[in-house]
Scaffold this active site. Structure first.
Site, PDB file in Angstrom:
ATOM      1  N   SER A 161      -4.761  -0.205  -0.729  1.00 11.34           N
ATOM      2  CA  SER A 161      -3.769  -0.372   0.336  1.00 11.34           C
ATOM      3  C   SER A 161      -3.153  -1.756   0.271  1.00 11.34           C
ATOM      4  CB  SER A 161      -4.459  -0.180   1.689  1.00 11.34           C
ATOM      5  OG  SER A 161      -3.573  -0.575   2.723  1.00 11.34           O
ATOM      6  N   HIS A 200      -1.250   2.724  -1.627  1.00 12.72           N
ATOM      7  CA  HIS A 200      -1.176   3.182  -0.241  1.00 12.72           C
ATOM      8  C   HIS A 200      -0.411   2.157   0.597  1.00 12.72           C
ATOM      9  CE1 HIS A 200      -2.523   5.853   2.936  1.00 12.72           C
ATOM     10  NE2 HIS A 200      -2.796   4.793   3.675  1.00 12.72           N
ATOM     11  N   ASP A 247       0.771   1.342   4.362  1.00 15.27           N
ATOM     12  CA  ASP A 247       0.601   1.666   5.777  1.00 15.27           C
ATOM     13  C   ASP A 247       1.738   1.086   6.607  1.00 15.27           C
ATOM     14  OD1 ASP A 247      -1.912   3.125   5.977  1.00 15.27           O
ATOM     15  OD2 ASP A 247      -2.875   1.293   5.260  1.00 15.27           O
ATOM     16  N   MET A 252       3.255   0.669  10.316  1.00 13.49           N
ATOM     17  CA  MET A 252       2.823   0.734  11.731  1.00 13.49           C
ATOM     18  C   MET A 252       3.937   0.230  12.631  1.00 13.49           C
ATOM     19  SD  MET A 252      -0.898  -0.983  11.350  1.00 13.49           S
ATOM     20  CE  MET A 252      -1.924  -0.663   9.931  1.00 13.49           C
ATOM     21  N   HIS A 261       2.203   5.974   4.288  1.00 13.33           N
ATOM     22  CA  HIS A 261       1.511   6.530   5.459  1.00 13.33           C
ATOM     23  C   HIS A 261       2.204   6.006   6.717  1.00 13.33           C
ATOM     24  CE1 HIS A 261      -2.561   6.568   7.843  1.00 13.33           C
ATOM     25  NE2 HIS A 261      -1.703   7.431   8.316  1.00 13.33           N
ATOM     26  N   MET A 273       2.461   5.498  10.329  1.00 15.87           N
ATOM     27  CA  MET A 273       1.755   5.511  11.618  1.00 15.87           C
ATOM     28  C   MET A 273       2.767   5.094  12.674  1.00 15.87           C
ATOM     29  SD  MET A 273      -1.917   3.940  10.568  1.00 15.87           S
ATOM     30  CE  MET A 273      -1.437   3.131   9.075  1.00 15.87           C
ATOM     31  N   MET A 284      -8.124  10.496   8.798  1.00 18.32           N
ATOM     32  CA  MET A 284      -8.434   9.127   9.196  1.00 18.32           C
ATOM     33  C   MET A 284      -9.939   9.010   9.448  1.00 18.32           C
ATOM     34  SD  MET A 284      -5.659   7.236   9.188  1.00 18.32           S
ATOM     35  CE  MET A 284      -6.605   5.814   9.727  1.00 18.32           C
ATOM     36  N   GLY A 314      -4.574   1.910  12.738  1.00 13.90           N
ATOM     37  CA  GLY A 314      -3.827   0.799  13.324  1.00 13.90           C
ATOM     38  C   GLY A 314      -4.392  -0.580  13.109  1.00 13.90           C
ATOM     39  N   GLY A 333      -6.855  -2.959  10.295  1.00 16.67           N
ATOM     40  CA  GLY A 333      -7.649  -3.009   9.063  1.00 16.67           C
ATOM     41  C   GLY A 333      -9.073  -3.462   9.370  1.00 16.67           C
ATOM     42  N   GLY A 334      -9.970  -3.277   8.410  1.00 15.89           N
ATOM     43  CA  GLY A 334     -11.313  -3.844   8.503  1.00 15.89           C
ATOM     44  C   GLY A 334     -12.298  -3.119   9.408  1.00 15.89           C
ATOM     45  N   ASP A 339      -8.888   7.860   4.780  1.00 17.77           N
ATOM     46  CA  ASP A 339      -8.289   6.547   5.020  1.00 17.77           C
ATOM     47  C   ASP A 339      -9.070   5.753   6.060  1.00 17.77           C
ATOM     48  OD1 ASP A 339      -6.601   4.395   5.307  1.00 17.77           O
ATOM     49  OD2 ASP A 339      -4.842   5.567   5.859  1.00 17.77           O
ATOM     50  N   GLY A 340      -9.637   4.645   5.624  1.00 16.11           N
ATOM     51  CA  GLY A 340     -10.232   3.691   6.562  1.00 16.11           C
ATOM     52  C   GLY A 340     -11.708   3.436   6.327  1.00 16.11           C
ATOM     53  N   GLY A 341     -12.053   2.181   6.131  1.00 15.90           N
ATOM     54  CA  GLY A 341     -13.462   1.786   6.032  1.00 15.90           C
ATOM     55  C   GLY A 341     -14.156   2.243   4.767  1.00 15.90           C
TER      56      GLY A 341
END
Ligand code: ZN
Length: 180
Positions: A3, A28, A30, A32, A61, A63, A132, A137, A139-140, A168-170
């Site tokens: 990402s 990727h 993102d 937002m 992506h 959002m 998701m 919304g 990161g981290g 997506d995420g973590g």
């Protein structure tokens, strides 16, 4: 799909070339809007500048609320895949049709608390489902463990259809093997 949210904005191009050299096939991106999700990232002009870099799939992506308003602009900016959120569209079907009309692959995403069954009516209109594994919304965040079961359920619902599942995420090198 690395990402660009994790990139250093002052040397984004260099960093994208680095992940390409490292073997990444997808990038990727993102987007937002500060409405659908709390944070704000970047928009089509960043995508358009980055598009000078070829031979990597731009996986955009969105959002954002009512993404149908911006499909054409992101397609023109160079998106290859456009993913929208089921929760963000007033008319999901029309949004997916618009992505297809503009020549992009069609992705549909669901947040952690949306049932995977809600995807079923759209399975014949999409190329990818983005699940998701954190609240979108920021990161981290830490990977939500229940996601693994949601993916199993989704895979059964998809059946023989040629649909990619993106998570997506973590995700990191320690937990990625759970998703294989
Ligand atoms: Zn994303």
């Amino acid at each position: 799909a690395p990402s660009i949210l994790a990139a250093d904005c002052t040397i984004m191009g260099e960093q994208i070339n680095k992940v390409k050299e490292g073997g990444a096939k997808y990038l990727h991106i993102d987007v937002m809007d500060g409405v659908f999700v709390p944070s704000i990232s970047y928009g089509m002009c960043v995508v358009q500048s980055l598009r000078q870099i070829k031979d990597i799939v731009f996986d955009v992506h969105l959002m954002i609320t009512e993404p149908i308003r911006y499909i054409e602009e992101f397609a023109q900016a160079g998106a290859d895949i456009i993913t929208v959120h089921l929760e963000a569209c007033e008319d999901v079907e029309a949004t997916l049709i618009k992505i297809r009309e503009k020549g992009c692959k069609v992705g549909l995403s669901i947040k952690p608390n949306t049932s995977v069954e809600e995807i079923v009516p759209y399975l014949d209109d999409i190329d990818m489902v983005l699940v998701m594994s954190v609240e979108p919304g920021l990161g981290g965040q830490k990977f939500i463990e229940g996601t693994v079961d949601r993916i199993k359920e989704l895979k059964e619902l998809i059946g023989e259809r040629n649909i990619l599942i993106e998570v997506d995420g973590g995700i990191n090198k320690d937990n990625i093997s759970k998703l294989k």
